[in-house]
Motif scaffolding. Structure first.
Motif, PDB file in Angstrom:
ATOM      1  N   SER A 114       0.832  -1.206  -0.005  1.00 50.55           N
ATOM      2  CA  SER A 114       0.119  -0.146  -0.196  1.00 50.55           C
ATOM      3  C   SER A 114       0.762   1.482  -0.007  1.00 50.55           C
ATOM      4  CB  SER A 114      -0.996   0.013   1.190  1.00 50.55           C
ATOM      5  OG  SER A 114      -0.066  -0.059   2.483  1.00 50.55           O
ATOM      6  N   THR A 167       0.853   6.317  -1.629  1.00 55.52           N
ATOM      7  CA  THR A 167       1.102   7.839  -1.231  1.00 55.52           C
ATOM      8  C   THR A 167       1.373   8.516  -2.216  1.00 55.52           C
ATOM      9  OG1 THR A 167       2.264   6.806   0.705  1.00 55.52           O
ATOM     10  CG2 THR A 167       2.904   8.984   0.286  1.00 55.52           C
ATOM     11  N   HIS A 186      -6.198  12.063   7.160  1.00 58.79           N
ATOM     12  CA  HIS A 186      -7.084  11.230   7.945  1.00 58.79           C
ATOM     13  C   HIS A 186      -7.450   9.717   6.858  1.00 58.79           C
ATOM     14  CE1 HIS A 186      -8.196  13.983  10.885  1.00 58.79           C
ATOM     15  NE2 HIS A 186      -8.148  14.850   9.919  1.00 58.79           N
ATOM     16  N   ASP A 187      -6.430   9.298   5.719  1.00 63.33           N
ATOM     17  CA  ASP A 187      -6.685   8.344   5.069  1.00 63.33           C
ATOM     18  C   ASP A 187      -6.505   7.206   5.626  1.00 63.33           C
ATOM     19  OD1 ASP A 187      -6.762   8.364   1.835  1.00 63.33           O
ATOM     20  OD2 ASP A 187      -5.582   6.444   2.935  1.00 63.33           O
ATOM     21  N   PRO A 188      -7.397   6.023   5.441  1.00 63.93           N
ATOM     22  CA  PRO A 188      -7.388   4.971   6.105  1.00 63.93           C
ATOM     23  C   PRO A 188      -5.892   4.077   5.622  1.00 63.93           C
ATOM     24  CG  PRO A 188      -9.413   5.058   5.056  1.00 63.93           C
ATOM     25  CD  PRO A 188      -8.595   6.092   4.384  1.00 63.93           C
ATOM     26  N   ASN A 189      -5.154   4.537   4.710  1.00 66.33           N
ATOM     27  CA  ASN A 189      -4.110   3.821   4.311  1.00 66.33           C
ATOM     28  C   ASN A 189      -2.862   4.567   5.259  1.00 66.33           C
ATOM     29  OD1 ASN A 189      -1.277   3.635   3.150  1.00 66.33           O
ATOM     30  ND2 ASN A 189      -2.297   2.565   1.466  1.00 66.33           N
ATOM     31  N   ALA A 190      -2.244   3.795   6.067  1.00 69.34           N
ATOM     32  CA  ALA A 190      -1.344   4.198   7.195  1.00 69.34           C
ATOM     33  C   ALA A 190      -0.041   4.926   6.342  1.00 69.34           C
ATOM     34  CB  ALA A 190      -0.875   3.205   7.919  1.00 69.34           C
ATOM     35  N   HIS A 191       0.298   4.549   5.224  1.00 63.97           N
ATOM     36  CA  HIS A 191       1.388   5.150   4.534  1.00 63.97           C
ATOM     37  C   HIS A 191       1.005   6.749   4.077  1.00 63.97           C
ATOM     38  CE1 HIS A 191       3.978   1.426   4.464  1.00 63.97           C
ATOM     39  NE2 HIS A 191       2.754   0.885   4.263  1.00 63.97           N
ATOM     40  N   ARG A 213      -1.516   8.203   4.949  1.00 66.21           N
ATOM     41  CA  ARG A 213      -1.843   9.006   6.313  1.00 66.21           C
ATOM     42  C   ARG A 213      -0.513   9.690   6.908  1.00 66.21           C
ATOM     43  NH1 ARG A 213      -4.558   5.593   8.661  1.00 66.21           N
ATOM     44  NH2 ARG A 213      -3.037   4.926  10.270  1.00 66.21           N
ATOM     45  N   ASP A 214       0.334   8.876   7.225  1.00 68.20           N
ATOM     46  CA  ASP A 214       1.521   9.303   7.840  1.00 68.20           C
ATOM     47  C   ASP A 214       2.494  10.408   6.877  1.00 68.20           C
ATOM     48  OD1 ASP A 214       1.048   7.722   9.758  1.00 68.20           O
ATOM     49  OD2 ASP A 214       2.389   6.114   9.524  1.00 68.20           O
ATOM     50  N   GLN A 255       0.610  13.749   6.863  1.00 77.82           N
ATOM     51  CA  GLN A 255       0.500  14.365   8.247  1.00 77.82           C
ATOM     52  C   GLN A 255       1.795  15.159   8.043  1.00 77.82           C
ATOM     53  OE1 GLN A 255      -1.810  14.548  10.577  1.00 77.82           O
ATOM     54  NE2 GLN A 255      -0.105  16.027  11.424  1.00 77.82           N
ATOM     55  N   ARG A 308     -12.585   4.812   0.674  1.00 86.06           N
ATOM     56  CA  ARG A 308     -11.329   5.643   1.398  1.00 86.06           C
ATOM     57  C   ARG A 308     -11.719   7.130   1.449  1.00 86.06           C
ATOM     58  NH1 ARG A 308      -5.931   4.507  -1.656  1.00 86.06           N
ATOM     59  NH2 ARG A 308      -5.591   6.467  -0.223  1.00 86.06           N
TER      60      ARG A 308
END
Length: 342
Positions: free
Chosen positions: A81, A85, A149-154, A156-157, A160, A195
């Motif tokens: 995933s 990004t 606030h995206d559900p995909n952690a990659h 989202r980080d 941010q 998403r």
């Protein structure tokens, strides 16, 4: 390769090799290693500055945007995933009307563990990138706000980190671009991608925190109607995010119409004039149980906090609550009624 580009990339002899260098660096974006991805992103941002003329610049920008647009699925097996990004960064740049911004955004997103190990260099890089991106912040920041606030952690980080770099004072940035951010969130709540709907729903509580009625007045009705729709979403995680958004909306409506919280009579009447018709005509009449239950809970909260201002609405409120008695009634009472004669 990155060091060669930094030191000699602008030389005339190096210009013919820039497309090949970009292809090699793009390949790193699909690697499973976060270090390789960061090196690729950093290298691409350096490569953009090496282009000697506008034609070469447009060519490599077009190649990168095309690859990011079509390459996510092809690289999913290797990248998982994480590749998403860079696709999102490309979308942000295109939405701003400047496809070459994707290089600057990558430059900032590459400031993870590898580049942050040298704090001074990372800070200088962020400052330089903010300077390049400053004219485009009104178009970029609203999308970044949702993507945080995206559900995909990659994703989202990375978003941010970008938000922190481009808007060191997040609250001030939200205040300055509030109308544009609300528009992006509203669009996201109705998007076809789950998403995007989930991320938009997760944005709502942050949009409402500390806001006064004059700022929320143009948006409250639309936010409530859109949140009702996602309460009945087909995907469970979207419904959960919508539940948080609805609770936040309920708390905001109650606060803005509560005499004890300092709400004036005129303000309370305006807030209830927006909220109650939606709750009574749409919420309590909805086919989805989640929407009916959420609407009834909010009506009960308003009856508690805004009782002094509900008098003009009693003619419609009382019949609606009577029709909703089945939702309030304990199921055991219905069972007892049906079996009383047995």
């Amino acid at each position: 390769l990155v060091q060669v580009l930094k030191r000699a990339g602008k030389a005339p002899a190096a210009q013919p090799f820039l497309p090949a260098a970009q292809a090699a660096l793009i390949g790193l974006l699909a690697e499973g290693s976060s270090v390789a991805q960061d090196v690729g992103a950093k290298g691409l941002s350096v490569l953009l500055d090496c282009c000697a003329d506008a034609g070469a610049r447009d060519a490599i920008v077009g190649a990168l945007v095309q690859y990011l647009a079509v390459g996510q699925r092809a690289n999913a097996g290797r990248s998982g995933s994480a590749f998403a990004t860079y696709k999102e960064l490309s979308d942000v740049a295109n939405a701003a009307g400047q496809p070459d911004l994707v290089y600057r955004l990558m430059e900032l997103s590459a400031q993870s563990a590898l580049w942050n190990s040298k704090k001074g260099a990372a800070f200088a890089l962020a400052a330089q990138s903010r300077e390049h991106l400053a004219p485009h912040l009104p178009a970029v920041l609203p999308l970044l706000f949702r993507l945080r606030h995206d559900p995909n952690a990659h994703v989202r980080d990375a978003m941010q980190a970008l938000w922190a770099a481009l808007a060191p004072d997040g609250r001030a940035a939200l205040d300055e671009h509030y109308e544009a951010i609300v528009a992006v969130v509203m669009q996201g709540l109705g998007d076809r991608l789950w998403r995007t709907r989930e991320a938009a729903a997760l944005c709502v509580p942050e949009l409402l925190t500390g806001r006064r009625w004059p700022q929320l007045k143009p948006h409250l009705g639309d936010l409530m109607a859109a949140s009702m729709r996602v309460l009945d979403d087909i995907k469970e995680t979207v419904r959960a995010a919508a539940g948080g958004a609805w609770r936040s909306l309920g708390g905001t409506v109650a606060r803005l119409s509560d005499k004890g919280a300092g709400a004036s009579k005129a303000q309370a009447e305006e807030v209830l004039g927006v909220a109650l018709p939606l709750l009574l005509d749409s919420g309590l009449q909805a086919s989805a149980q989640e929407v009916r239950s959420g609407s009834l809970t909010l009506v009960q909260k308003l009856a508690k906090h805004a009782a002094a201002h509900l008098r003009p609405h009693l003619a419609t409120l009382v019949p609606a609550l009577l029709r909703a008695l089945s939702e309030l009634e304990d199921p055991s009472l219905s069972y007892a009624q049906l079996h009383a004669e047995r």
